[in-house]
Design an enzyme around this catalytic site. Structure first.
Site, PDB file in Angstrom:
ATOM      1  N   ARG A   1       0.900  -1.271   0.037  1.00  0.00           N
ATOM      2  CA  ARG A   1      -0.184   0.169  -0.007  1.00  0.00           C
ATOM      3  C   ARG A   1       0.803   1.368   0.053  1.00  0.00           C
ATOM      4  O   ARG A   1       0.413   2.368  -0.384  1.00  0.00           O
ATOM      5  CB  ARG A   1      -0.922  -0.066   1.150  1.00  0.00           C
ATOM      6  CG  ARG A   1      -2.161  -0.901   0.863  1.00  0.00           C
ATOM      7  CD  ARG A   1      -2.877  -1.528   2.201  1.00  0.00           C
ATOM      8  NE  ARG A   1      -2.323  -2.585   2.799  1.00  0.00           N
ATOM      9  CZ  ARG A   1      -2.484  -2.937   3.921  1.00  0.00           C
ATOM     10  NH1 ARG A   1      -3.276  -2.413   4.762  1.00  0.00           N
ATOM     11  NH2 ARG A   1      -1.609  -3.784   4.644  1.00  0.00           N
TER      12      ARG A   1
ATOM     13  N   GLU B   1       4.242  -9.316  14.197  1.00  0.00           N
ATOM     14  CA  GLU B   1       3.745  -9.701  15.459  1.00  0.00           C
ATOM     15  C   GLU B   1       4.196 -10.938  15.852  1.00  0.00           C
ATOM     16  O   GLU B   1       4.524 -11.468  17.024  1.00  0.00           O
ATOM     17  CB  GLU B   1       2.225  -9.598  15.344  1.00  0.00           C
ATOM     18  CG  GLU B   1       1.370  -9.376  16.634  1.00  0.00           C
ATOM     19  CD  GLU B   1      -0.002  -9.246  16.305  1.00  0.00           C
ATOM     20  OE1 GLU B   1      -0.522  -9.168  15.097  1.00  0.00           O
ATOM     21  OE2 GLU B   1      -0.910  -9.567  17.248  1.00  0.00           O
TER      22      GLU B   1
END
Ligand code: AMP
Length: 175
Positions: free
Chosen positions: A58, A95
């Site tokens: 993005r 994560e």
């Protein structure tokens, strides 16, 4: 116009407990897209930026538009194995676990003034890796720009502690 209203939130994507902040709705809204790009570049008009570095994927869309607006070049930072020429690579934390991303060794030149762009900063692991790549090639990272900040995750502060100013437009609570 409220930019936050142009961003769609998808609960439990890509996994349970995550609120995914989806900018495809912002990109598809002509006024919101233009506003986001204009507001992100505003402080850097006249700042003699040589390159905009966008983080896959993005960051490519926003970064391309920002580069055009600043009359700067664009350089992609990609997941490992995607760039065809000589690269340098950095590991960055996700994560769960780590991944690696790359930039072409001739993507930026020593001393070039670069702005880093992505859609969102969360923990800052991705952006930190990108700053390392740019710094290792001798570029000056003038700023890091994100449409969305998740301030509770501390990423923007992490990048500021590296000495890189951070610009964000919309804050969402939580993660
Ligand atoms: P981080 O490295 O933790 O700062 O994560 C930033 C990267 O992960 C960016 O490329 C984002 O596009 C993506 N990301 C992380 N959290 C979210 C979220 N809640 N919604 C959408 N994208 C996210």
């Amino acid at each position: 116009m409220i930019l936050a209203d142009a961003i769609r939130t998808i609960p439990d994507y890509p996994k349970k407990g995550i609120l995914f902040r989806d900018i495809t709705t912002l990109l598809g809204d002509a006024r919101a897209f233009r506003r986001a790009v204009d507001e992100l570049v505003h402080p850097f008009a006249g700042a003699k930026i040589d390159k905009v570095a966008g983080i896959e994927a993005r960051g490519f869309i926003l970064g391309g538009a920002i580069a055009h607006q600043l009359s700067a070049g664009f350089v992609p930072i990609r997941k490992k194995g995607k760039l065809p020429h000589a690269t340098i690579r950095v590991a960055y934390s996700l994560e769960y676990g780590v991944d690696e991303m790359e930039i072409h060794t001739d993507g930026v030149l020593r001393g070039e003034r670069v702005i880093l762009v992505d859609d969102l900063i969360a923990t800052g692991g991705t952006a930190e890796g990108a700053v390392k790549l740019l710094s290792n090639l001798g570029a000056e990272v003038v700023a890091a720009c994100f449409v969305i900040d998740l301030p509770e995750l501390g990423g923007a502060d992490k990048i500021r502690r590296l000495g890189v100013p951070v610009r964000t437009l919309v804050e969402f609570a939580g993660h």
